[in-house]
Design a protein around this motif. Structure first.
Motif: not given
Length: 831
Positions: A233-234, A265-266, A307-310, A332-334
């Motif tokens: 996991g991310p 993924f992160t 996915c986590v996009i940060t 997803c988390t952005i």
């Protein structure tokens, strides 16, 4: 026991499931589920279902499910109401958080249609979904054993059945996710090397760690239909582009489809500095106009899951950018992404979280978009959409910030070919000069359904020369104005929504929504149950949101948990498993042999001991099911609009000496219903009405001092009843229809009444089933035949449905306590 109504007795009910789950990284993930319907598991495990009804009771005024328990087998039955089928929906895996792994497998089930001589037999359809929102077309199933293929890219398989006059048995589900075929770094040092060696259908699995450098950024699927996933996991697997300007996380540009999957993924620190925003919005992948720092989709349509996009940034789509693509974005988390402000020009930007252009058609499901920032004159800090089509479902768009003269802090939608559909979204804490939550213009089309738009600056929703529709939504705490639709091209744009300051439209309200915690938790407060971090809590009696049960009554309630009032909630959690609970129609149970006054009454195992105990607990619209036995009590209905009926083979009620079995004297109307009882041995009389007009149907009133007495202008509706051997008469100041009376008065026969020996099975020993040459039920559960047939069989109101009377019958409900139930005596078919 009044506290039971506040929810404590049913909110904490345990869910027991027969499953086997194996979640071992790098191995096959397997899940199994079985139910032979010998218990009540279906009621607990299904996320969506029609009302569950006792098998032996007269059917409700709605479609229903029931457990069919015979000597041969246990099954689950589907009963329709006026042709409307019953519904049963599952989400597999049950009672388990999503694994976020794509799964496939099958559902196996046995189906049997009810025995019928009707021209139209039973029917069954099923539909499939991977998110519970968008469903496949319905498919029909015939009688027999069926295997239904299941697959889901999100890891959740939704199955919905709709049926009439059909029985289920032995449901089995098996799901699994495929094992990895290539592992990083075991087989290859970098993710790109693993992709380069992969073939169609391969699964590249990446072990926990921080991945950076060539081969671990600007990752290119090269058009391959493969899955690239993390094993853990991310939270434990990061693609880190920090400090390396011009690097992306993933780059899709070779026509990839939904079969190209990136999962778990992160993606962190990707920055694409660029120049001025093109005045004509002629975005391309040119280095001068960089798009999509975290993930970029150029005329490609991959699946992006969990996915986590940060901390990513670009001129457009700091988190995810798309030119002409149709990406599927799930779970997803952005966050903390930026649009604009790069290079010497320090220009504004479009869509810090997500930017879509050139006919993009994205689908975004169950995502969190928060803490993103647009720099000076930017458009859409959360999501920017230009000449594209956008669908948001189950998303949280929050804490976005757009600086300067900007439009649409949360969502900007512009252009004649642009369309945005927001469903079950939270748009909050966004900042923009105009439309801090949602801004649309230039003939764009925006549909907002079951959304919460709150705590934004400078207007929650702003429409300028565009088409907009808002339904089942909450728009509150949004600076100067909640809704500004002066430029809307829609008629009746806002319906069944809670708008601060009010907006004219059908079903709209203006009331403080009572969020759990303004600014951070937009669940609705409820004194019957509010979801809070995986459990249910009870708010104070005065803290019950007006948005509960306030949505469009024509919309289905979806997965809203019990109890509910069969009407969808407003706001982002309406129609979901996390919808706040409400007072809805309940079924209370009474069982003199096993009941207790300290029970909740909400199941037979938790039944009350007396009918009066259940009446005291019931509210208008509730039903009281009385299980077989003899109840010696005087029941006062006390003005409640409730239904009291036998739950199985008719219960017997005997009043104490010098009293009535049932009393209606508080202006009860036809919404107060008494059905399917034997009332006998009452010293004063069976039923007393004073200034009350209840519905009294399918009663056997026998061997009493008197039958039914009505005073004070009472006008009870009395149908399908049998009166016999009542010492001083059957009816006082009231009339019956389609009933068997001891003596006919002038005009009685014109109302469908008769006066004949009902021919009970054994009146001396209290068996009031009707004799029949075609079949009579015996108390031990078997059937026999007689040498004669009662005149009360097929003697009821022809306009009343026969309910659950078994065939053969003449198509008309029987008179008496067993009419309309499976215990009704049989007759020859009507030719």
């Amino acid at each position: 026991m009044r506290l039971a109504r506040t929810g404590w007795s049913w909110i904490t009910a345990a869910v027991v499931v027969s499953v086997a789950v194996c979640l071992v990284p790098g191995h096959v993930h397997a899940y199994e589920y079985r139910d032979d319907f010998s218990t009540k598991k279906a009621e607990q495990d299904s996320y969506l279902h029609s009302i569950f009804w006792p098998q032996g009771a007269f059917p409700p005024s709605e479609s229903y499910l029931y457990h069919s328990d015979t000597q041969q087998q246990q099954e689950l039955g589907f009963g329709d109401y006026n042709g409307e089928p019953a519904v049963l929906g599952y989400c597999f895996p049950i009672a388990s958080t999503q694994s976020h792994s794509a799964v496939s497998g099958y559902l196996n089930i046995d189906i049997r249609f009810q025995d019928t001589t009707d021209l139209v037999a039973g029917s069954l359809q099923y539909s499939l979904s991977d998110d519970g929102v968008i469903w496949s077309s319905a498919r029909h199933l015939g009688q027999g054993n069926h295997t239904i293929p299941l697959e889901s890219v999100s890891g959740a398989c939704y199955v919905k059945f709709r049926g009439t006059e059909v029985l289920f048995d032995n449901i089995e589900v098996f799901l699994s996710s495929s094992p990895a075929t290539i592992e990083v770094p075991r087989d290859f040092a970098t993710i790109q090397q693993a992709i380069d060696s992969a073939s169609y259908g391969d699964i590249v699995e990446v072990s926990p760690g921080i991945y950076k450098g060539d081969g671990n950024w600007d990752i290119d699927f090269k058009g391959k239909s493969i899955t690239v996933r993390s094993s853990s996991g991310p939270g434990r697997t990061t693609i880190d582009c920090t400090g390396n300007e011009g690097r992306r996380g993933f780059y899709f540009h070779r026509g990839e489809t939904r079969n190209s999957v990136v999962r778990g993924f992160t993606i962190k620190g990707a920055l694409l500095p660029g120049s001025e925003i093109p005045s004509d919005n002629s975005w391309s992948s040119s280095p001068a106009h960089p798009i999509g720092a975290g993930i970029y989709c150029e005329y490609s349509s991959p699946s992006i899951i969990n996915c986590v996009i940060t901390q990513c940034g670009a001129e457009m789509g700091g988190g995810i950018g798309s030119v002409g693509g149709s990406p599927l974005i799930i779970d997803c988390t952005i966050e903390q992404c930026q649009a604009g402000g790069f290079g010497q020009a320090k220009s504004g930007g479009f869509g810090a979280g997500i930017g879509l252009t050139k006919g993009s058609d994205a689908r975004i499901v169950n995502c969190i978009i928060e803490n993103n920032m647009g720099f000076d004159k930017s458009f859409g800090a959360g999501v920017y959409c230009w000449q594209s089509r956008l669908m948001l479902s189950g998303c949280d768009i929050s804490f976005n910030n757009a600086q300067g003269n900007v439009r649409g802090g949360g969502l900007y939608c512009g252009g004649s070919s642009t369309q945005a559909t927001l469903e079950r979204c939270i748009v909050s804490n966004n900042t923009a000069e105009t439309g801090g939550g949602v801004f649309s213009d230039s003939n764009a089309r925006v549909n907002i359904t079951n959304c919460t738009i709150a705590d934004n600056t400078h207007t929650g929703v702003h429409a300028d020369a565009s088409y907009i529709a808002i339904r089942n939504s909450i728009v509150w705490y949004n600076g100067n104005s909640s809704v500004s639709l002066g430029g809307s091209l829609s008629s009746n744009p806002v319906r069944y929504s809670n708008i601060e300051g009010y907006y004219s439209g059908q079903g709209n309200i203006d009331a403080v929504p009572m969020f759990a915690s303004r600014g951070s938790d937009y669940h609705l407060r409820s004194n019957l149950g509010r979801f809070d971090s995986g459990s249910w809590v009870i708010d104070s009696f005065s803290s019950h949101s007006p948005c509960i049960d306030a949505g469009d009554p024509q919309d289905p309630i979806g997965a809203e948990p019990f109890p509910n009032n069969k009407r969808i909630n407003m706001g982002a959690y309406g129609g979901t498993r996390q919808a706040s609970k409400s007072i809805g129609p309940l079924i209370f149970h009474v069982d003199g042999s096993r009941g207790n006054k300290y029970n909740s009454g909400l199941s037979r195992d938790q039944a009350f001991r007396t009918i009066q105990e259940a009446v005291a607990e019931a509210y208008d619209g509730d039903t009281i099911m009385v299980w077989p036995g003899t109840y010696r009590e005087a029941v006062f209905v006390v003005g409640k609009a409730i239904t009291i009926q036998s739950a199985d083979d008719a219960a017997v009620v005997e009043a104490p000496s010098n009293d009535y079995a049932f009393t209606f004297q508080f202006a009860e109307s036809s919404r107060s219903v008494l059905r399917n009882f034997v009332i006998t041995n009452c010293g004063e009389g069976a039923i007393f009405c004073n200034s009350a007009s209840p519905e009294l149907t399918n009663l056997t009133i026998v061997n009493n001092q008197f039958g039914i007495t009505a005073y004070g202008g009472s006008d009870p509706s009395i149908t399908n009843c049998i009166f016999w051997n009542n010492q001083f008469g059957d009816l006082e100041q009231c009339r019956a229809r389609y009933s068997n009376l001891g003596e006919l008065k002038p005009g009685d026969s014109n109302l469908g009444n008769i006066s004949k020996d009902p021919i009970f099975a054994d009146i001396n020993n209290g068996d009031y089933h009707l004799q029949s040459e075609y079949g009579r039920y015996l108390p031990k559960g078997t059937w026999t035949t007689d040498s004669q047939t009662s005149p009360c069989i097929d003697g009821g109101d022809p306009g009343v449905h026969t309910g659950r009377e078994q065939k053969p019958h003449g198509g008309i409900v029987n008179m008496g306590a067993y009419g309309g139930t499976p215990f009704a005596s049989k007759s020859g078919p009507s030719w």
